[in-house]
Scaffold this active site. Structure first.
Site, short mmCIF file in Angstrom:
data_model
loop_
_atom_site.label_atom_id
_atom_site.label_comp_id
_atom_site.label_asym_id
_atom_site.label_seq_id
_atom_site.Cartn_x
_atom_site.Cartn_y
_atom_site.Cartn_z
N SER A 135 -35.05 38.30 3.66
CA SER A 135 -34.78 38.14 2.23
C SER A 135 -33.59 38.92 1.71
O SER A 135 -32.98 38.53 0.72
CB SER A 135 -36.03 38.53 1.44
OG SER A 135 -36.46 39.81 1.82
N LYS A 187 -32.02 36.86 -4.32
CA LYS A 187 -32.16 36.92 -5.78
C LYS A 187 -31.05 36.16 -6.52
O LYS A 187 -31.22 35.75 -7.67
CB LYS A 187 -32.13 38.39 -6.24
CG LYS A 187 -33.32 39.20 -5.80
CD LYS A 187 -34.51 38.96 -6.70
CE LYS A 187 -35.67 39.90 -6.35
NZ LYS A 187 -36.87 39.60 -7.14
#
Lengths: 324, 324
Positions: free
Chosen positions: A302, A51
């Site tokens: 991720s 992110k």
């Protein structure tokens, strides 16, 4: 609808280069000689998740006067910390709106990055965020529904294509779809022969259902909330869904047990702490390998922000069948 | 005695470049604003430890006909797997001599890399290895006592200097001393203002005692075996000790509890699984920071091969004082 382009992603790469870790591809022991495996460990980014790329991409693109008024996000997860971290790097205020039921540790961690955390009843997150935008002139940084955010996540795809030009398959988690949109766009453009396949938990497979239906299908939040993969409970927006339709070959699903087993394997065989959402790609590699294209395969890990108690519980479970 | 030079290390870098992971420097949350911290995660190498660099450096340098006769190592740890892995990459036989008391999992893992494992009584390891050398003309690859191995480990120092030219302090684990010799040589040459400090467990601080005495001090193996850091129980050779005297500013020690706390911190804050030996540098950062040079600091995380049961035990311990 305008879709993010390879040039957009290259421009994002220039913006984020000095702020994010250029993660390596890690060769992983592979059960399948037809599909040699590499891991892309975005869990090693500052704040522990990809992110950070989207947050820097979006915040770096603001003009200086606008940025000085600060940024706003509503999130209790990795996006909150990413925006707080990036805002601090630019020396501008960050206002993070969180539900008042958010675990204290996540609130504290976001405050440690210098953000002002605004706790509101869960139904008032969006309105509270827009109030801050209206009152302060601060800029909202959405977690996925923005071209600059998608382009930022797409920089992962540039790195995969540079490090492994003959990649045949990329497996990438899907939630709101920003990560898969960005990576898919970059990989399709640079490695047109590669397949890009999204991965969802069976318990939050709304994006798969949407791809199948050809339009966005709504799964109620309480249905999506069943999965252990707390980072994969969002649904694509119109913008990301348009990207997913354009750049993904398919979306596959994995079970909760498969996710847990992949977390254990990552800890013991790849020496990586992955959060459940970060482990779904490896789970899919094991479950579907024989059905997917053969050749060099990349699994995107991720994120790594797993609650210590959950990590202990997962590692304490009986060892899965040896899968070194 | 000829010491390894910067040119030797640069030549080793050319030999290993396509075989090892170019590990990134990971910015770490630092308790100390005077000493911003980066981690060098060698735990992410294939086989999970820096040893792969020395093994490839040594094996790549053999002429083809010599190499074809195979390689030999005596080790039950990361070096065994590194030599087995590198030999397989070259398609040559690897004979790994291990004590017959070696845990089955380590034997199996080494065999998985294609090596022939020779189990012998613990006192016969060296003689068994030399027998294989004599019988087959295979080449012994020592774990640290060889210039090509030291030069291979030194490639980590080249990468640190390239990624963080103004580094002020590098903290590196010391066992047989190959890692610290190589990194110290590279960093001293390229960043002459940086301090390079070795780290040992208090329970296996023979190298520190040796540096203090100005000559090699022997600690009996049963004394060194007390530490949880099973990768730090060797002692420097004449060759590595000469390097350590030349390139280290000091060696500091850490307690067993500090090592365990550093492992927990690495798992939760850096999302890295580290073995005890790999965590000593972070333990030293916390214990000694105020006494060490200020400025950008790099901690080398040397490996991540921790027994699953030990990892669980360490993570299950009561959380240490918050040290995010």
């Amino acid at each position: 609808m305008h879709l993010v382009t390879l040039d957009d992603i290259r421009a994002a790469a220039d913006r984020v280069r000095t702020s994010v870790v250029r993660t390596p591809l890690l060769p992983a022991p592979s059960a399948d000689p037809e599909r040699p495996l590499w891991l892309k460990p975005e869990s090693l980014q500052p704040i522990g998740a990809f992110k950070i790329r989207g947050a820097f991409s979006a915040i770096a693109r603001l003009d200086e006067r606008t940025r000085a008024r600060g940024v706003v996000a509503y999130s209790s997860g990795n996006h909150a910390q990413a925006v707080a971290y990036a805002a601090r790097a630019y020396g501008v205020p960050a206002h993070i709106v969180m539900p008042d039921v958010t675990p204290r540790v996540k609130v504290d961690r976001t405050r440690e990055y210098g953000a002002e955390v605004v706790l509101v009843p869960i139904g008032e997150r969006e309105s509270a965020a827009y109030n801050i935008v209206a009152e302060r002139g601060a800029v909202l940084v959405p977690p996925f529904d923005h071209p600059d955010v998608i382009a930022g996540q797409g920089t992962i795809g540039l790195e995969i294509a540079a490090d492994l030009p003959d990649v045949a398959l990329v497996l990438v988690p899907v939630s709101g779809g920003g990560l898969a949109s960005g990576i898919g766009t970059a990989v399709r453009a640079l490695c047109p022969n590669a397949a890009v396949v999204g991965v969802e938990p069976e318990l939050a497979a709304d994006a798969r259902a949407s791809l199948r239906a050809g339009e966005r299908v709504d799964w109620p939040v309480e249905r999506r909330a069943r999965t252990i993969a707390d980072g994969l409970r969002s649904q694509p927006s119109e913008l990301t869904f348009a990207h997913l339709r354009a750049v993904l070959d398919d979306i596959v699903t994995v079970s909760e047990d498969e996710i847990r087993r992949a977390m254990v394997e990552l800890a013991h065989s790849a020496r990586l702490v992955a959060e459940p959402s970060g482990a779904v790609g490896l789970a899919a590699y094991h479950r579907y390998a024989a059905e997917l294209p053969a050749g060099p395969t990349v699994v995107v890990i991720s994120g790594g922000n797993v609650d210590p108690a959950l990590l202990r519980a997962v590692l304490d479970a009986p060892d899965p069948a040896d899968r070194q």
